[in-house]
Design a protein around this motif. Structure first.
Motif, PDB file in Angstrom:
ATOM      1  N   VAL A   1       0.840  -1.212   0.000  1.00 36.48           N
ATOM      2  CA  VAL A   1       0.000   0.000   0.000  1.00 36.48           C
ATOM      3  C   VAL A   1       0.870   1.255   0.000  1.00 36.48           C
ATOM      4  CG1 VAL A   1      -1.603   1.340   1.424  1.00 36.48           C
ATOM      5  CG2 VAL A   1      -1.993  -1.090   1.081  1.00 36.48           C
TER       6      VAL A   1
ATOM      7  N   ARG B   1       2.567   1.732  -3.367  1.00 44.69           N
ATOM      8  CA  ARG B   1       1.626   2.070  -4.439  1.00 44.69           C
ATOM      9  C   ARG B   1       1.015   3.457  -4.244  1.00 44.69           C
ATOM     10  NH1 ARG B   1       0.053   2.307  -9.435  1.00 44.69           N
ATOM     11  NH2 ARG B   1      -2.188   2.143  -9.771  1.00 44.69           N
ATOM     12  N   HIS B   2       0.449   3.697  -3.086  1.00 41.92           N
ATOM     13  CA  HIS B   2      -0.389   4.883  -2.930  1.00 41.92           C
ATOM     14  C   HIS B   2       0.313   6.074  -2.297  1.00 41.92           C
ATOM     15  CE1 HIS B   2      -3.934   2.880  -4.375  1.00 41.92           C
ATOM     16  NE2 HIS B   2      -3.687   1.851  -3.580  1.00 41.92           N
ATOM     17  N   ILE B   3       1.421   5.843  -1.595  1.00 42.49           N
ATOM     18  CA  ILE B   3       2.143   6.986  -1.018  1.00 42.49           C
ATOM     19  C   ILE B   3       3.393   7.286  -1.834  1.00 42.49           C
ATOM     20  CG2 ILE B   3       3.291   7.902   1.034  1.00 42.49           C
ATOM     21  CD1 ILE B   3       1.364   6.304   2.744  1.00 42.49           C
ATOM     22  N   GLU B   4       4.129   6.241  -2.187  1.00 37.63           N
ATOM     23  CA  GLU B   4       5.361   6.485  -2.956  1.00 37.63           C
ATOM     24  C   GLU B   4       5.091   6.494  -4.461  1.00 37.63           C
ATOM     25  OE1 GLU B   4       7.318   7.514  -0.998  1.00 37.63           O
ATOM     26  OE2 GLU B   4       6.866   6.504   0.876  1.00 37.63           O
ATOM     27  N   GLY B   5       3.911   6.097  -4.868  1.00 34.89           N
ATOM     28  CA  GLY B   5       3.485   6.256  -6.258  1.00 34.89           C
ATOM     29  C   GLY B   5       4.153   5.329  -7.261  1.00 34.89           C
TER      30      GLY B   5
END
Lengths: 221, 222
Positions: B176, B179-183
């Motif tokens: 997570v 994916r969603h914070i470090e992109g």
């Protein structure tokens, strides 16, 4: 993943084709799916909106300070090779092989050490042997034998008590020696307490002394 | 709760002051600069003994690695040291870097492995966590553009999110965060975690699903 979950993931990532979008929209008729989609979107937005933790301004310098010098230094490399700690991985085969090497080494060492030192001792160890003769009234007693080429004036016995008990101590290498006492430079006398005798070819008997390999360190004839 | 919110605020304001932008923008810039060919040249210079060359790579990825470590551990007290440690380990293993993936992928993998070690130790000795909960930056001033109330609300949201992340199993948490914070895309996540891209996708989804349920229970989602 279910079909709805796959489409939801694609929707969140913005990767759905028009057909898939249509399929996804159809699935959103179900209230539970609508709620799941809404909360997933909120979760993604929450995650995407977080502020980054930023390291300190000295971060890079501190990393560089912790780096070892990569320049080649042969002595340093050798030192590291010698003293660097290593993790050894063991298994039964390695342990058995090492045990075998140790046993063979020990046996070889034992075999070699069983020979060499004794051989050298044979050459270096001498036995102290005390020759003595009771000759009351004699002025001089000397000893002649194999060990000194039968010279009569070389080994003089001392009258240690002053009562005619002459004695001398010689260091002899292992071997069998014949000897005689010479009293006052003229009279040849056989040692009456010798352990063995043999004919001297002149009608007398030479005394014999047998010096063993190192068991007897001292003796008295 | 308030202490956590203020501490969180201090991180945000520090990010803005030092970088002159938000962390997200920094990351995007860093990624745009990332060029595998350029990286190979830098690595060659490092291997030739030019230590300063390594600072280019550290500067480029320090926010990514530091943030990743902070998110995985749930606090920042050890993050700096562990992130630095990851860079040092990467430097020591530069000879093994074959250039099949980006340097960032590689250093992230090293950092994540280090995080897992720390998390494992914490599980064995949970009392050591107490030390990490001391917050030194309580008195920081919020950004000029943000009111104190806004700042507190935002940081409370982030604190809830961080607590929810900390409740995820590590393998979902890392997916997570990446994916969603470090992109990262799923291929890159797969390379970092040494799994297939498809598996990375499933993990990220499952992790987000767990996170969503935790946040719903906490009332963070409406």
């Amino acid at each position: 993943m279910t079909r709805f979950e796959e489409l939801l993931e694609g929707k969140v990532a913005g990767e759905l084709s028009p057909d898939e979008n249509q399929e996804f929209s159809a699935l959103l008729v179900v209230a539970e799916n609508r709620r799941a989609f809404a909360t997933h979107q909120q979760t993604v937005a929450l995650l995407a909106g977080v502020e980054r933790y930023v390291p300190s301004s000295s971060f890079t310098e501190e990393v560089l300070a912790r780096l070892p010098d990569r320049r080649s230094r042969p002595l340093r490399n050798v030192w590291d090779l010698l003293w660097a700690t290593r993790v050894m991985r063991w298994n039964v085969a390695t342990a058995l092989a090492l045990s075998l090497v140790l046993v063979v080494t020990a046996l070889t060492w034992k075999a070699l050490s069983g020979r060499t030192p004794v051989g050298s001792e044979r050459h270096s160890i001498v036995t102290l042997f005390r020759f003595s003769l009771d000759a009351p009234g004699a002025q001089q007693v000397s000893l002649a034998g194999d060990f000194n080429g039968w010279r009569t004036d070389e080994i003089l016995l001392a009258d240690v008590t002053g009562r005619g008990h002459f004695a001398v101590t010689l260091s002899l290498k292992p071997g069998r020696y014949a000897y005689m006492f010479v009293v006052d430079g003229a009279t040849w006398m056989t040692d009456p307490r010798a352990e063995a005798y043999r004919d001297d070819g002149f009608g007398n008997k030479n005394a014999l002394v047998n010096v063993e390999v190192p068991t007897v360190a001292d003796g008295d004839t | 709760m308030v202490v956590e919110a203020l501490r969180c605020n201090s991180m945000a304001s520090r990010a803005s002051k030092e970088q002159g932008s938000t962390g997200c923008q920094v990351l995007i810039d860093a990624r745009r600069e990332s060029d595998p060919v350029d990286e190979r040249a830098i690595i060659a210079r490092c291997l030739a003994g030019e230590r300063r060359a390594y600072s280019v790579l550290v500067e480029r990825y320090k926010v990514l690695v530091h943030d990743l470590v902070s998110r995985m551990l749930g606090d920042t007290s050890d993050a700096e040291d562990i992130a630095q440690d990851a860079f040092v380990k990467a430097y020591l293993s530069l000879r093994d870097f074959r250039g099949e993936s980006r340097f960032s992928t590689w250093v992230c993998r090293i950092a994540l492995n280090r995080c897992k070690d720390v998390l494992r130790k914490r599980r064995r000795a949970p009392w050591t966590r107490l030390r990490h909960e001391e917050g030194p930056d309580v008195a920081e001033v919020p950004d000029d553009q943000e009111t104190v109330v806004d700042s507190l609300e935002r940081c409370e949201r982030e604190a809830r999110l961080q607590r929810a992340l900390a409740r995820l199993p590590v393998k979902y948490r890392e997916a997570v965060v990446l994916r969603h914070i470090e992109g990262m895309d799923f291929h890159e996540i797969g390379r970092v975690l040494a799994i297939a891209a498809g598996a990375a996708k499933v993990r990220a989804f499952r992790g987000r699903e767990m996170l969503r349920r935790i946040l719903e229970r906490d009332g963070a989602l409406r």
